[in-house]
Enzyme design. Structure first.
Site, PDB file in Angstrom:
ATOM      1  N   LYS A  11       0.806  -1.298  -0.107  1.00  0.00           N
ATOM      2  CA  LYS A  11       0.198  -0.188   0.209  1.00  0.00           C
ATOM      3  C   LYS A  11       0.899   1.050   0.084  1.00  0.00           C
ATOM      4  CE  LYS A  11      -3.956  -2.349   2.259  1.00  0.00           C
ATOM      5  NZ  LYS A  11      -4.917  -2.184   3.609  1.00  0.00           N
ATOM      6  N   TYR A  51     -12.426  -2.482  -3.876  1.00  0.00           N
ATOM      7  CA  TYR A  51     -12.657  -2.435  -2.593  1.00  0.00           C
ATOM      8  C   TYR A  51     -14.284  -2.385  -2.221  1.00  0.00           C
ATOM      9  CZ  TYR A  51      -8.186  -2.169  -0.347  1.00  0.00           C
ATOM     10  OH  TYR A  51      -6.661  -2.344   0.245  1.00  0.00           O
ATOM     11  N   PHE A  59     -15.260   2.735   7.331  1.00  0.00           N
ATOM     12  CA  PHE A  59     -13.828   3.388   6.680  1.00  0.00           C
ATOM     13  C   PHE A  59     -13.814   3.202   5.328  1.00  0.00           C
ATOM     14  CE2 PHE A  59     -13.719  -1.490   7.906  1.00  0.00           C
ATOM     15  CZ  PHE A  59     -13.361  -1.969   6.606  1.00  0.00           C
ATOM     16  N   ARG A  87      -1.732 -14.769   4.378  1.00  0.00           N
ATOM     17  CA  ARG A  87      -2.417 -13.853   5.515  1.00  0.00           C
ATOM     18  C   ARG A  87      -1.486 -14.095   6.824  1.00  0.00           C
ATOM     19  NH1 ARG A  87      -6.619 -10.335   4.625  1.00  0.00           N
ATOM     20  NH2 ARG A  87      -7.254 -10.777   6.915  1.00  0.00           N
ATOM     21  N   THR A  93      -5.077  -7.495  10.716  1.00  0.00           N
ATOM     22  CA  THR A  93      -5.365  -6.169  10.351  1.00  0.00           C
ATOM     23  C   THR A  93      -4.847  -5.100  11.048  1.00  0.00           C
ATOM     24  OG1 THR A  93      -7.546  -7.295   9.536  1.00  0.00           O
ATOM     25  CG2 THR A  93      -7.323  -4.754   9.368  1.00  0.00           C
ATOM     26  N   ARG A 104       2.918  -6.704   8.637  1.00  0.00           N
ATOM     27  CA  ARG A 104       2.326  -5.815   9.349  1.00  0.00           C
ATOM     28  C   ARG A 104       2.994  -5.160  10.604  1.00  0.00           C
ATOM     29  NH1 ARG A 104      -4.038  -7.367   7.615  1.00  0.00           N
ATOM     30  NH2 ARG A 104      -3.745  -5.919   5.720  1.00  0.00           N
ATOM     31  N   ASN A 114      -1.945  -0.030   6.821  1.00  0.00           N
ATOM     32  CA  ASN A 114      -1.330  -1.234   7.457  1.00  0.00           C
ATOM     33  C   ASN A 114      -0.452  -1.755   6.471  1.00  0.00           C
ATOM     34  OD1 ASN A 114      -3.296  -2.069   5.724  1.00  0.00           O
ATOM     35  ND2 ASN A 114      -4.407  -3.170   7.477  1.00  0.00           N
ATOM     36  N   HIS A 117      -1.824  -5.783   1.563  1.00  0.00           N
ATOM     37  CA  HIS A 117      -2.961  -6.165   1.343  1.00  0.00           C
ATOM     38  C   HIS A 117      -2.889  -7.547   0.869  1.00  0.00           C
ATOM     39  CE1 HIS A 117      -7.220  -7.075  -0.284  1.00  0.00           C
ATOM     40  NE2 HIS A 117      -6.519  -7.905  -0.935  1.00  0.00           N
ATOM     41  N   GLU A 128      -9.131 -10.488  -7.368  1.00  0.00           N
ATOM     42  CA  GLU A 128      -8.641  -9.412  -7.135  1.00  0.00           C
ATOM     43  C   GLU A 128      -7.199  -9.513  -8.306  1.00  0.00           C
ATOM     44  OE1 GLU A 128      -9.380  -8.932  -2.600  1.00  0.00           O
ATOM     45  OE2 GLU A 128      -7.463  -9.869  -3.180  1.00  0.00           O
TER      46      GLU A 128
HETATM   47  O1  CDP Z   1      -6.694  -6.113   4.923  1.00  0.00           O
HETATM   48  P1  CDP Z   1      -7.715  -7.091   5.933  1.00  0.00           P
HETATM   49  O2  CDP Z   1      -8.355  -8.116   5.188  1.00  0.00           O
HETATM   50  O3  CDP Z   1      -6.843  -7.662   6.996  1.00  0.00           O
HETATM   51  O4  CDP Z   1      -8.728  -6.204   6.645  1.00  0.00           O
HETATM   52  P2  CDP Z   1     -10.328  -5.966   5.886  1.00  0.00           P
HETATM   53  O5  CDP Z   1     -11.308  -6.197   6.961  1.00  0.00           O
HETATM   54  O6  CDP Z   1     -10.456  -6.780   4.686  1.00  0.00           O
HETATM   55  O7  CDP Z   1     -10.035  -4.346   5.404  1.00  0.00           O
HETATM   56  C1  CDP Z   1      -9.594  -3.946   4.362  1.00  0.00           C
HETATM   57  C2  CDP Z   1      -8.773  -2.779   4.686  1.00  0.00           C
HETATM   58  O8  CDP Z   1      -9.563  -1.735   5.300  1.00  0.00           O
HETATM   59  C3  CDP Z   1      -7.686  -2.820   5.853  1.00  0.00           C
HETATM   60  O9  CDP Z   1      -6.472  -3.500   5.410  1.00  0.00           O
HETATM   61  C4  CDP Z   1      -7.414  -1.434   6.425  1.00  0.00           C
HETATM   62  O10 CDP Z   1      -6.434  -0.828   5.592  1.00  0.00           O
HETATM   63  C5  CDP Z   1      -8.893  -0.971   6.272  1.00  0.00           C
HETATM   64  N1  CDP Z   1      -9.509  -0.897   7.632  1.00  0.00           N
HETATM   65  C6  CDP Z   1      -9.627   0.302   8.255  1.00  0.00           C
HETATM   66  O11 CDP Z   1      -9.129   1.302   7.719  1.00  0.00           O
HETATM   67  N2  CDP Z   1     -10.116   0.241   9.504  1.00  0.00           N
HETATM   68  C7  CDP Z   1     -10.832  -0.875   9.929  1.00  0.00           C
HETATM   69  N3  CDP Z   1     -11.534  -0.678  11.225  1.00  0.00           N
HETATM   70  C8  CDP Z   1     -10.764  -2.098   9.258  1.00  0.00           C
HETATM   71  C9  CDP Z   1      -9.917  -2.033   8.054  1.00  0.00           C
HETATM   72 MG    MG Z   2      -9.512  -8.154   3.534  1.00  0.00          MG
END
Ligand code: CDP
Ligand code: MG
Length: 148
Positions: A11, A51, A59, A87, A93, A104, A114, A117, A128
């Protein structure tokens, strides 16, 4: 090839902070092969599609703003159990909860910024990968083009 492929994206924050090289070394050292790769800056409309799965989340708008704020490194990775293993390498996350030694934990600034992705399922990995790459941008181990 379902099950052996995942998608990753370094990112904008991690790109800006010059972590591309270190993150790619970690990915290679974990046994992933790079099938496809590009360095691109997404437009807002593209980020919204990528997304779209999160469009109802609080968010979402900030996530879109962040992801278009600078270039990203996008890649298709190959390995047995690719989705699950990436993962694990990435960590949770929220970097404050991420396991020691994960990408991370090492490079993420916050839950929003973070670092990377990683696809969360085989189905999303395929979606994707197809979003970013055509088949003539993907290469097998011997260097032949996947569209050949
Ligand atoms: O990336 P990951 O699959 O771990 O998390 P996600 O739940 O799919 O969320 C996608 C992205 O949204 C995250 O990687 C964060 O950049 C963002 N996010 C955020 O800004 N605030 C949150 N509470 C959860 C996710
Ligand atoms: Mg995700």
């Amino acid at each position: 090839m379902s099950g052996n492929i995942t998608f990753t994206m370094i990112k904008p924050g991690a790109v800006k902070n010059e972590h591309i090289g270190h993150i790619l070394i970690m990915i290679n050292n974990a046994g992933f092969r790079i099938v496809a790769m590009k360095y691109v800056k997404l437009r807002t409309a593209q980020a919204e599609v990528f997304y779209s799965i999160h469009k109802d989340k609080p968010f979402y708008r900030d996530l879109i703003k962040f992801i278009v704020s600078g270039p990203v490194v996008a890649a298709i990775l190959e390995k047995e159990n690719a989705v699950k293993d990436l993962r694990k390498l990435i960590g949770t996350t929220d970097p404050t909860k991420a396991e020691e030694g994960t990408i991370r934990k090492l490079f993420a600034k916050s839950i929003e910024h973070n670092a990377v992705h990683g696809s969360d399922s085989d189905e999303n990995a395929i979606r994707e990968c197809n979003f970013f790459f055509s088949y003539n941008e993907r290469f097998s181990k011997d260097g032949s083009c996947m569209s050949a």
